[in-house]
Design a protein around this motif. Structure first.
Motif, PDB file in Angstrom:
ATOM      1  N   ILE A   1       0.824  -1.217   0.000  1.00  0.00           N
ATOM      2  CA  ILE A   1       0.000   0.000   0.000  1.00  0.00           C
ATOM      3  C   ILE A   1       0.855   1.263   0.000  1.00  0.00           C
ATOM      4  CG2 ILE A   1      -1.587   1.360   1.418  1.00  0.00           C
ATOM      5  CD1 ILE A   1      -3.116  -1.233   1.961  1.00  0.00           C
ATOM      6  N   PRO A   2       1.808   1.426   0.914  1.00  0.00           N
ATOM      7  CA  PRO A   2       2.653   2.629   0.825  1.00  0.00           C
ATOM      8  C   PRO A   2       3.510   2.645  -0.435  1.00  0.00           C
ATOM      9  CG  PRO A   2       3.450   1.168   2.553  1.00  0.00           C
ATOM     10  CD  PRO A   2       2.124   0.639   2.126  1.00  0.00           C
ATOM     11  N   GLY A   3       3.904   1.460  -0.907  1.00  0.00           N
ATOM     12  CA  GLY A   3       4.688   1.394  -2.139  1.00  0.00           C
ATOM     13  C   GLY A   3       3.916   1.905  -3.337  1.00  0.00           C
ATOM     14  N   LEU A   4       2.623   1.593  -3.390  1.00  0.00           N
ATOM     15  CA  LEU A   4       1.776   2.079  -4.474  1.00  0.00           C
ATOM     16  C   LEU A   4       1.615   3.591  -4.395  1.00  0.00           C
ATOM     17  CD1 LEU A   4      -0.127   1.778  -6.857  1.00  0.00           C
ATOM     18  CD2 LEU A   4      -1.950   1.155  -5.239  1.00  0.00           C
ATOM     19  N   LEU A   5       1.376   4.118  -3.192  1.00  0.00           N
ATOM     20  CA  LEU A   5       1.246   5.561  -3.027  1.00  0.00           C
ATOM     21  C   LEU A   5       2.518   6.282  -3.481  1.00  0.00           C
ATOM     22  CD1 LEU A   5      -0.551   5.776   0.439  1.00  0.00           C
ATOM     23  CD2 LEU A   5      -1.517   6.375  -1.791  1.00  0.00           C
ATOM     24  N   LYS A   6       3.656   5.718  -3.154  1.00  0.00           N
ATOM     25  CA  LYS A   6       4.929   6.323  -3.554  1.00  0.00           C
ATOM     26  C   LYS A   6       5.092   6.295  -5.068  1.00  0.00           C
ATOM     27  CE  LYS A   6       9.911   6.025  -2.684  1.00  0.00           C
ATOM     28  NZ  LYS A   6      10.976   5.391  -1.858  1.00  0.00           N
ATOM     29  N   ALA A   7       4.725   5.174  -5.693  1.00  0.00           N
ATOM     30  CA  ALA A   7       4.870   5.043  -7.142  1.00  0.00           C
ATOM     31  C   ALA A   7       3.963   6.022  -7.880  1.00  0.00           C
ATOM     32  CB  ALA A   7       4.566   3.602  -7.562  1.00  0.00           C
ATOM     33  N   ILE A   8       2.733   6.178  -7.397  1.00  0.00           N
ATOM     34  CA  ILE A   8       1.802   7.120  -8.022  1.00  0.00           C
ATOM     35  C   ILE A   8       2.312   8.549  -7.875  1.00  0.00           C
ATOM     36  CG2 ILE A   8      -0.524   8.072  -7.915  1.00  0.00           C
ATOM     37  CD1 ILE A   8      -1.500   5.327  -6.974  1.00  0.00           C
ATOM     38  N   LEU A   9       2.811   8.870  -6.692  1.00  0.00           N
ATOM     39  CA  LEU A   9       3.304  10.222  -6.436  1.00  0.00           C
ATOM     40  C   LEU A   9       4.502  10.540  -7.326  1.00  0.00           C
ATOM     41  CD1 LEU A   9       2.270  12.360  -4.486  1.00  0.00           C
ATOM     42  CD2 LEU A   9       4.053  11.673  -2.874  1.00  0.00           C
ATOM     43  N   ALA A  10       5.353   9.562  -7.547  1.00  0.00           N
ATOM     44  CA  ALA A  10       6.534   9.775  -8.373  1.00  0.00           C
ATOM     45  C   ALA A  10       6.153  10.141  -9.805  1.00  0.00           C
ATOM     46  CB  ALA A  10       7.407   8.527  -8.373  1.00  0.00           C
ATOM     47  N   MET A  11       5.008   9.648 -10.272  1.00  0.00           N
ATOM     48  CA  MET A  11       4.559   9.974 -11.625  1.00  0.00           C
ATOM     49  C   MET A  11       3.728  11.248 -11.639  1.00  0.00           C
ATOM     50  SD  MET A  11       3.774   6.199 -13.189  1.00  0.00           S
ATOM     51  CE  MET A  11       4.240   6.708 -14.828  1.00  0.00           C
ATOM     52  N   ALA A  12       2.973  11.507 -10.568  1.00  0.00           N
ATOM     53  CA  ALA A  12       2.162  12.729 -10.496  1.00  0.00           C
ATOM     54  C   ALA A  12       3.039  13.959 -10.284  1.00  0.00           C
ATOM     55  CB  ALA A  12       1.138  12.609  -9.368  1.00  0.00           C
ATOM     56  N   TRP A  13       4.128  13.793  -9.535  1.00  0.00           N
ATOM     57  CA  TRP A  13       5.025  14.909  -9.230  1.00  0.00           C
ATOM     58  C   TRP A  13       6.379  14.715  -9.892  1.00  0.00           C
ATOM     59  CZ3 TRP A  13       4.188  15.621  -3.201  1.00  0.00           C
ATOM     60  CH2 TRP A  13       2.955  16.252  -2.999  1.00  0.00           C
ATOM     61  N   THR A  14       6.371  14.250 -11.104  1.00  0.00           N
ATOM     62  CA  THR A  14       7.638  13.915 -11.755  1.00  0.00           C
ATOM     63  C   THR A  14       8.573  15.109 -11.920  1.00  0.00           C
ATOM     64  OG1 THR A  14       8.597  12.903 -13.746  1.00  0.00           O
ATOM     65  CG2 THR A  14       6.645  14.275 -14.060  1.00  0.00           C
ATOM     66  N   GLU A  15       8.011  16.329 -12.010  1.00  0.00           N
ATOM     67  CA  GLU A  15       8.839  17.523 -12.186  1.00  0.00           C
ATOM     68  C   GLU A  15       9.264  18.144 -10.856  1.00  0.00           C
ATOM     69  OE1 GLU A  15       9.873  18.395 -15.126  1.00  0.00           O
ATOM     70  OE2 GLU A  15       8.705  16.798 -16.086  1.00  0.00           O
ATOM     71  N   ARG A  16       8.694  17.693  -9.767  1.00  0.00           N
ATOM     72  CA  ARG A  16       9.012  18.277  -8.463  1.00  0.00           C
ATOM     73  C   ARG A  16      10.176  17.546  -7.797  1.00  0.00           C
ATOM     74  NH1 ARG A  16       3.801  19.520  -4.786  1.00  0.00           N
ATOM     75  NH2 ARG A  16       5.563  19.995  -3.392  1.00  0.00           N
ATOM     76  N   MET A  17      11.030  18.307  -7.152  1.00  0.00           N
ATOM     77  CA  MET A  17      12.177  17.724  -6.454  1.00  0.00           C
ATOM     78  C   MET A  17      12.207  18.156  -4.995  1.00  0.00           C
ATOM     79  SD  MET A  17      13.537  15.881  -8.782  1.00  0.00           S
ATOM     80  CE  MET A  17      15.125  15.440  -8.088  1.00  0.00           C
ATOM     81  N   ASP A  18      11.038  18.528  -4.461  1.00  0.00           N
ATOM     82  CA  ASP A  18      10.976  19.053  -3.090  1.00  0.00           C
ATOM     83  C   ASP A  18      10.125  18.177  -2.181  1.00  0.00           C
ATOM     84  OD1 ASP A  18       8.524  19.575  -4.271  1.00  0.00           O
ATOM     85  OD2 ASP A  18       8.324  21.574  -3.378  1.00  0.00           O
ATOM     86  N   TRP A  19      10.167  16.865  -2.401  1.00  0.00           N
ATOM     87  CA  TRP A  19       9.353  15.973  -1.584  1.00  0.00           C
ATOM     88  C   TRP A  19      10.066  14.637  -1.430  1.00  0.00           C
ATOM     89  CZ3 TRP A  19       7.638  11.285  -3.626  1.00  0.00           C
ATOM     90  CH2 TRP A  19       7.777  11.141  -5.013  1.00  0.00           C
ATOM     91  N   PHE A  20       9.641  13.913  -0.402  1.00  0.00           N
ATOM     92  CA  PHE A  20      10.177  12.562  -0.180  1.00  0.00           C
ATOM     93  C   PHE A  20       9.104  11.699   0.453  1.00  0.00           C
ATOM     94  CE2 PHE A  20      12.213   9.407   2.614  1.00  0.00           C
ATOM     95  CZ  PHE A  20      12.880   8.676   1.650  1.00  0.00           C
ATOM     96  N   PHE A  21       8.949  10.485  -0.059  1.00  0.00           N
ATOM     97  CA  PHE A  21       8.015   9.517   0.510  1.00  0.00           C
ATOM     98  C   PHE A  21       8.817   8.303   0.960  1.00  0.00           C
ATOM     99  CE2 PHE A  21       4.769   6.386   1.008  1.00  0.00           C
ATOM    100  CZ  PHE A  21       3.581   7.079   1.255  1.00  0.00           C
ATOM    101  N   GLY A  22       8.830   8.072   2.269  1.00  0.00           N
ATOM    102  CA  GLY A  22       9.566   6.942   2.822  1.00  0.00           C
ATOM    103  C   GLY A  22       8.667   5.760   3.099  1.00  0.00           C
ATOM    104  N   VAL A  23       9.181   4.562   2.877  1.00  0.00           N
ATOM    105  CA  VAL A  23       8.451   3.320   3.143  1.00  0.00           C
ATOM    106  C   VAL A  23       9.265   2.486   4.121  1.00  0.00           C
ATOM    107  CG1 VAL A  23       7.503   1.206   2.156  1.00  0.00           C
ATOM    108  CG2 VAL A  23       7.376   3.341   0.856  1.00  0.00           C
ATOM    109  N   ASP A  24       8.672   2.203   5.291  1.00  0.00           N
ATOM    110  CA  ASP A  24       9.336   1.398   6.324  1.00  0.00           C
ATOM    111  C   ASP A  24      10.737   1.939   6.624  1.00  0.00           C
ATOM    112  OD1 ASP A  24       9.468  -0.685   8.195  1.00  0.00           O
ATOM    113  OD2 ASP A  24      10.472  -2.027   6.784  1.00  0.00           O
ATOM    114  N   MET A  25      10.837   3.238   6.771  1.00  0.00           N
ATOM    115  CA  MET A  25      12.126   3.892   7.033  1.00  0.00           C
ATOM    116  C   MET A  25      12.110   4.548   8.413  1.00  0.00           C
ATOM    117  SD  MET A  25      14.036   6.945   4.896  1.00  0.00           S
ATOM    118  CE  MET A  25      14.583   5.842   3.593  1.00  0.00           C
ATOM    119  N   GLY A  26      13.215   4.478   9.099  1.00  0.00           N
ATOM    120  CA  GLY A  26      13.323   5.059  10.424  1.00  0.00           C
ATOM    121  C   GLY A  26      13.312   6.577  10.403  1.00  0.00           C
TER     122      GLY A  26
END
Length: 225
Positions: free
Chosen positions: A32-57
Motif C-alpha cells: 500500500i505505501p509502495g503504491l502511493l509512492k509510485a503514483i506520487l513519483a509519476m504525479a510529481w515527476t517535475e518536483r524535487m521538493d518531496w520525499f516519501f519513505g516506506v518502512d524507514m526510520g
C-alpha cells in the motif's frame, strides 16, 4: 510537541539504522505505501521538493530509537540526496517533520490507535492516516488532522489535504494483478491518479489506435519513426 535535544554531535542519517528490523506480518504493509509512492513519483515527476519513505526510520532525537511507520510524506526536502539515496530520515538533518504518516494495521495491533497516535501527535505530524483492512463495522480508512495538539478525524473518502495539494482515499482497483481495495492519490477535482500499470495500459491503447489510423491511411505503422 517533542523537545529536540541539542547534543554536541548529531549523527548523520547514514550512521543511523534505516528501520527497526521488525518484519511486516502483512504484505499490504509494503504494497500500500509502495503504491502511493509510485503514483506520487509519476504525479510529481517535475518536483524535487518531496520525499516519501516506506518502512524507514524517522529520528527526532539521537538518544532515542527511531519511529518506523509504514509510510510517510515530507515536503520541502530534497527529493534525492545522491545516488546512495536516503538510509534513514533524521529530522535535525532534514529540518522538516513529515507532513503525513501512514500506518497499515495488520492482524497484530501495534498501537496504531493509541501509542503511535500519541507519538505522531507529539512529533507534530499534521496528518495521520490509518488503514485497517480488517475492520468491518468501522471505516477502514481514517485520516486525522492535528488541531491544537489533538488528532481530529476528517470526514469523507477521499479526504482533501490542502497543505499537500492532493486527496487520499480508498477504492477498489487492481495493482500487481491483485484486485482489492487500495489507497490512491486524487486531484482537487476528486479524479484519481493512475497507477504505473494503468498509465502503461493507456499508452499501449493509444499506440494501438494510432497504428490502426495509420493503416487506414495506407501507412505501415512500423515504417514510421
Amino acid at each position: 510537541m517533542l523537545e529536540y535535544k541539542s547534543p554536541k554531535y548529531f549523527p548523520s542519517s547514514e550512521e543511523l539504522l534505516d528501520s527497526d528490523e521488525t518484519p511486516v506480518d502483512n504484505e499490504l504493509q509494503d504494497l500500500i505505501p509502495g503504491l502511493l509512492k509510485a503514483i506520487l513519483a509519476m504525479a510529481w515527476t517535475e518536483r524535487m521538493d518531496w520525499f516519501f519513505g516506506v518502512d524507514m526510520g524517522i529520528y527526532y532525537d539521537p538518544d532515542q530509537p527511531a519511529i518506523v511507520p509504514d509510510g510517510f510524506l515530507s515536503l520541502g526536502v530534497e527529493r534525492i540526496f545522491d545516488e546512495g539515496l536516503r538510509l534513514s530520515y533524521a529530522i535535525w538533518e532534514e529540518e522538516r517533520v513529515p507532513i503525513m504518516i501512514l500506518e497499515v494495521v495488520s492482524q497484530t495491533y501495534r498501537g496504531e490507535y493509541t501509542k503511535k497516535k500519541q507519538e505522531y501527535s507529539d512529533l507534530g505530524v499534521l496528518y495521520y492516516v490509518i488503514y485497517n483492512p480488517q475492520r468491518r463495522r468501522k471505516p477502514q480508512l481514517e485520516v486525522h488532522r492535528l488541531v491544537d495538539g489533538e488528532y481530529i478525524l476528517q470526514p469523507g473518502n477521499p479526504v482533501w489535504l490542502p497543505e499537500v495539494g492532493l486527496s487520499i482515499g480508498a477504492e477498489r482497483g487492481t495493482y500487481l494483478g491483485i484486485t482489492r481495495e487500495w489507497l490512491y492519490w486524487y486531484d482537487e477535482l476528486g479524479q484519481r491518479f493512475l497507477t504505473p500499470e494503468e498509465r502503461a495500459k493507456v499508452a499501449e491503447q493509444r499506440a494501438q489506435r494510432l497504428a490502426e489510423q495509420l493503416r487506414a491511411m495506407g501507412v505501415d505503422p512500423d515504417s514510421v519513426v
